[in-house]
Design a protein around this motif. Structure first.
Motif, mmCIF file in Angstrom:
data_model
loop_
_atom_site.group_PDB
_atom_site.id
_atom_site.type_symbol
_atom_site.label_atom_id
_atom_site.label_comp_id
_atom_site.label_asym_id
_atom_site.label_seq_id
_atom_site.Cartn_x
_atom_site.Cartn_y
_atom_site.Cartn_z
ATOM 1 N N LEU A 25 1.105 -1.576 0.231
ATOM 2 C CA LEU A 25 0.085 -0.031 0.029
ATOM 3 C C LEU A 25 0.999 1.038 -0.200
ATOM 4 O O LEU A 25 0.367 2.198 -0.669
ATOM 5 C CB LEU A 25 -0.866 -0.341 1.376
ATOM 6 C CG LEU A 25 -1.741 -0.765 1.136
ATOM 7 C CD1 LEU A 25 -2.826 -0.729 2.493
ATOM 8 C CD2 LEU A 25 -3.343 -0.211 0.200
ATOM 9 N N THR A 26 1.819 1.475 0.630
ATOM 10 C CA THR A 26 2.778 2.296 0.568
ATOM 11 C C THR A 26 3.350 2.290 -0.728
ATOM 12 O O THR A 26 5.303 2.874 -0.312
ATOM 13 C CB THR A 26 3.537 2.333 1.971
ATOM 14 O OG1 THR A 26 4.820 0.889 2.407
ATOM 15 C CG2 THR A 26 2.371 2.537 3.035
ATOM 16 N N ALA A 79 -2.392 -6.103 -6.649
ATOM 17 C CA ALA A 79 -2.028 -6.245 -5.290
ATOM 18 C C ALA A 79 -2.620 -5.375 -4.458
ATOM 19 O O ALA A 79 -3.672 -5.300 -3.624
ATOM 20 C CB ALA A 79 -0.686 -6.524 -4.928
ATOM 21 N N GLN A 80 -2.565 -4.046 -5.057
ATOM 22 C CA GLN A 80 -2.669 -3.039 -4.404
ATOM 23 C C GLN A 80 -3.926 -2.290 -4.392
ATOM 24 O O GLN A 80 -4.982 -1.649 -3.968
ATOM 25 C CB GLN A 80 -1.949 -1.744 -4.871
ATOM 26 C CG GLN A 80 -1.756 -0.566 -4.378
ATOM 27 C CD GLN A 80 -0.899 1.282 -4.193
ATOM 28 O OE1 GLN A 80 -1.453 1.500 -5.709
ATOM 29 N NE2 GLN A 80 0.001 1.419 -2.863
ATOM 30 N N GLU A 81 -4.613 -2.573 -5.902
ATOM 31 C CA GLU A 81 -6.541 -2.239 -6.205
ATOM 32 C C GLU A 81 -7.046 -3.073 -4.895
ATOM 33 O O GLU A 81 -7.681 -2.641 -4.454
ATOM 34 C CB GLU A 81 -6.337 -2.763 -7.558
ATOM 35 C CG GLU A 81 -7.960 -2.355 -7.566
ATOM 36 C CD GLU A 81 -8.330 -1.105 -6.774
ATOM 37 O OE1 GLU A 81 -9.903 -0.651 -6.763
ATOM 38 O OE2 GLU A 81 -7.991 -0.155 -7.137
ATOM 39 N N LYS A 82 -6.623 -4.551 -4.629
ATOM 40 C CA LYS A 82 -7.053 -5.534 -4.046
ATOM 41 C C LYS A 82 -7.208 -5.052 -2.579
ATOM 42 O O LYS A 82 -9.030 -5.121 -1.998
ATOM 43 C CB LYS A 82 -6.048 -6.804 -4.451
ATOM 44 C CG LYS A 82 -6.646 -7.526 -5.492
ATOM 45 C CD LYS A 82 -6.299 -8.964 -5.543
ATOM 46 C CE LYS A 82 -6.666 -10.130 -7.151
ATOM 47 N NZ LYS A 82 -5.685 -11.389 -6.814
ATOM 48 N N LEU A 83 -5.767 -4.486 -2.214
ATOM 49 C CA LEU A 83 -5.657 -4.351 -1.045
ATOM 50 C C LEU A 83 -6.576 -2.828 -0.557
ATOM 51 O O LEU A 83 -7.497 -2.731 0.345
ATOM 52 C CB LEU A 83 -4.837 -4.076 -0.606
ATOM 53 C CG LEU A 83 -3.528 -5.810 0.247
ATOM 54 C CD1 LEU A 83 -2.001 -4.276 -0.086
ATOM 55 C CD2 LEU A 83 -3.481 -5.331 0.863
ATOM 56 N N LEU A 84 -6.877 -1.924 -1.491
ATOM 57 C CA LEU A 84 -7.647 -0.921 -1.310
ATOM 58 C C LEU A 84 -9.360 -1.285 -1.578
ATOM 59 O O LEU A 84 -10.262 -0.604 -0.542
ATOM 60 C CB LEU A 84 -7.508 0.075 -2.382
ATOM 61 C CG LEU A 84 -6.249 0.966 -2.699
ATOM 62 C CD1 LEU A 84 -5.847 1.287 -3.998
ATOM 63 C CD2 LEU A 84 -6.416 1.652 -1.426
ATOM 64 N N GLN A 85 -9.795 -2.035 -2.525
ATOM 65 C CA GLN A 85 -10.636 -2.619 -2.186
ATOM 66 C C GLN A 85 -11.124 -2.931 -0.733
ATOM 67 O O GLN A 85 -12.244 -2.879 -0.114
ATOM 68 C CB GLN A 85 -11.536 -3.827 -3.351
ATOM 69 C CG GLN A 85 -11.333 -2.623 -5.070
ATOM 70 C CD GLN A 85 -11.655 -3.582 -5.596
ATOM 71 O OE1 GLN A 85 -11.587 -5.199 -5.582
ATOM 72 N NE2 GLN A 85 -11.331 -3.782 -6.636
ATOM 73 N N MET A 91 -15.706 0.219 5.039
ATOM 74 C CA MET A 91 -16.400 1.700 5.464
ATOM 75 C C MET A 91 -17.954 1.431 5.981
ATOM 76 O O MET A 91 -18.495 2.441 7.350
ATOM 77 C CB MET A 91 -16.714 2.102 4.295
ATOM 78 C CG MET A 91 -15.778 3.111 3.452
ATOM 79 S SD MET A 91 -14.837 4.141 4.077
ATOM 80 C CE MET A 91 -16.098 5.226 3.839
ATOM 81 N N LYS A 92 -19.013 0.179 5.887
ATOM 82 C CA LYS A 92 -19.977 -0.334 6.759
ATOM 83 C C LYS A 92 -19.715 0.159 8.307
ATOM 84 O O LYS A 92 -20.819 -0.147 8.798
ATOM 85 C CB LYS A 92 -19.851 -1.566 6.503
ATOM 86 C CG LYS A 92 -21.777 -1.842 6.620
ATOM 87 C CD LYS A 92 -22.373 -3.161 5.896
ATOM 88 C CE LYS A 92 -23.581 -3.270 6.939
ATOM 89 N NZ LYS A 92 -23.889 -4.904 6.707
ATOM 90 N N ASP A 93 -18.305 -1.517 8.206
ATOM 91 C CA ASP A 93 -17.925 -1.068 9.622
ATOM 92 C C ASP A 93 -17.801 0.574 10.451
ATOM 93 O O ASP A 93 -17.960 0.809 11.656
ATOM 94 C CB ASP A 93 -16.350 -2.107 9.909
ATOM 95 C CG ASP A 93 -17.159 -3.381 9.798
ATOM 96 O OD1 ASP A 93 -18.024 -3.581 10.027
ATOM 97 O OD2 ASP A 93 -16.340 -3.933 9.289
ATOM 98 N N LEU A 94 -16.988 1.493 9.568
ATOM 99 C CA LEU A 94 -16.848 2.664 10.042
ATOM 100 C C LEU A 94 -18.416 3.333 10.278
ATOM 101 O O LEU A 94 -18.013 4.107 11.002
ATOM 102 C CB LEU A 94 -16.090 3.128 9.041
ATOM 103 C CG LEU A 94 -15.773 5.084 9.656
ATOM 104 C CD1 LEU A 94 -14.916 4.995 10.815
ATOM 105 C CD2 LEU A 94 -14.838 5.552 8.333
ATOM 106 N N THR A 95 -19.378 3.421 9.334
ATOM 107 C CA THR A 95 -20.208 3.859 9.650
ATOM 108 C C THR A 95 -20.547 3.505 10.888
ATOM 109 O O THR A 95 -21.352 3.974 11.773
ATOM 110 C CB THR A 95 -21.406 3.694 8.569
ATOM 111 O OG1 THR A 95 -20.447 3.849 7.210
ATOM 112 C CG2 THR A 95 -22.568 4.271 8.693
#
Length: 133
Positions: A25-26, A79-85, A91-95
Motif C-alpha cells: 500500500l505504501t 495487489a494494491q487495488e485488491k487491498l484498496l478494495q 466503510m460499513k463498519d466505520l459507519t
C-alpha cells in the motif's frame, strides 16, 4: 525488511502478512517486484522457514503475491487495488462505529480531528516507507 515482535500477541506469520500488505500500500513493494526469499527472511529474523512460508502461502491465496517456481515470490500487478478494495469494504463498519460514537455524545468536531490525525499519521508512515533487505 520485516520487524517482528516476538513478544506480540499477534502470531509471527500474521505480522509478516500485515507488513507485506502495508509495504504494498505504501509503494515499498511495487507490482512485479520480488519479495525477500523465505531463506533470507528466516536467516535475517531468526524465524522458522515454515512460519514465513505460511505467511507467503496466505498472501498468495489472497492474490497479493505469486510464486514463480525456481525464482521466488513476486507482488501481483493488482495487489494494491485488491487491498484498496478490502479497505473500502470496511466503510460499513466505520459507519456503524461513527453512529455509536454520535449516540454516545462524541461531536463531529472530535471525530473530524481524529480523522485528520489518522490521515496525518498515515501520510507520515507512507513517507517513511520501509527498507528492503
Amino acid at each position: 525488511m520485516f520487524q517482528i515482535d516476538p513478544m506480540s500477541r499477534e502470531p509471527v506469520y500474521e505480522q509478516i502478512i500485515a507488513q507485506v500488505e502495508r509495504f504494498i500500500l505504501t509503494d515499498v513493494l511495487l507490482p512485479g517486484s520480488q519479495i525477500p526469499s523465505v531463506r533470507n527472511v528466516s536467516m535475517t529474523n531468526s524465524i522458522n522457514p515454515r512460519t514465513i512460508l505460511k505467511a507467503y502461502t496466505d498472501l498468495d491465496a489472497r492474490g497479493l503475491i505469486q510464486s514463480v517456481p525456481g525464482k521466488g515470490y513476486f507482488v501481483c500487478t493488482d495487489a494494491q487495488e485488491k487491498l484498496l478494495q478490502k479497505g473500502r469494504a470496511k466503510m460499513k463498519d466505520l459507519t456503524e462505529l461513527l453512529t455509536e460514537l454520535a449516540i454516545a455524545g462524541v461531536t463531529k468536531e472530535e471525530i473530524s480531528a481524529c480523522v485528520e490525525q489518522a490521515y496525518a499519521d498515515a501520510e507520515k508512515q507512507h513517507q517513511q516507507g520501509g527498507t528492503i533487505v
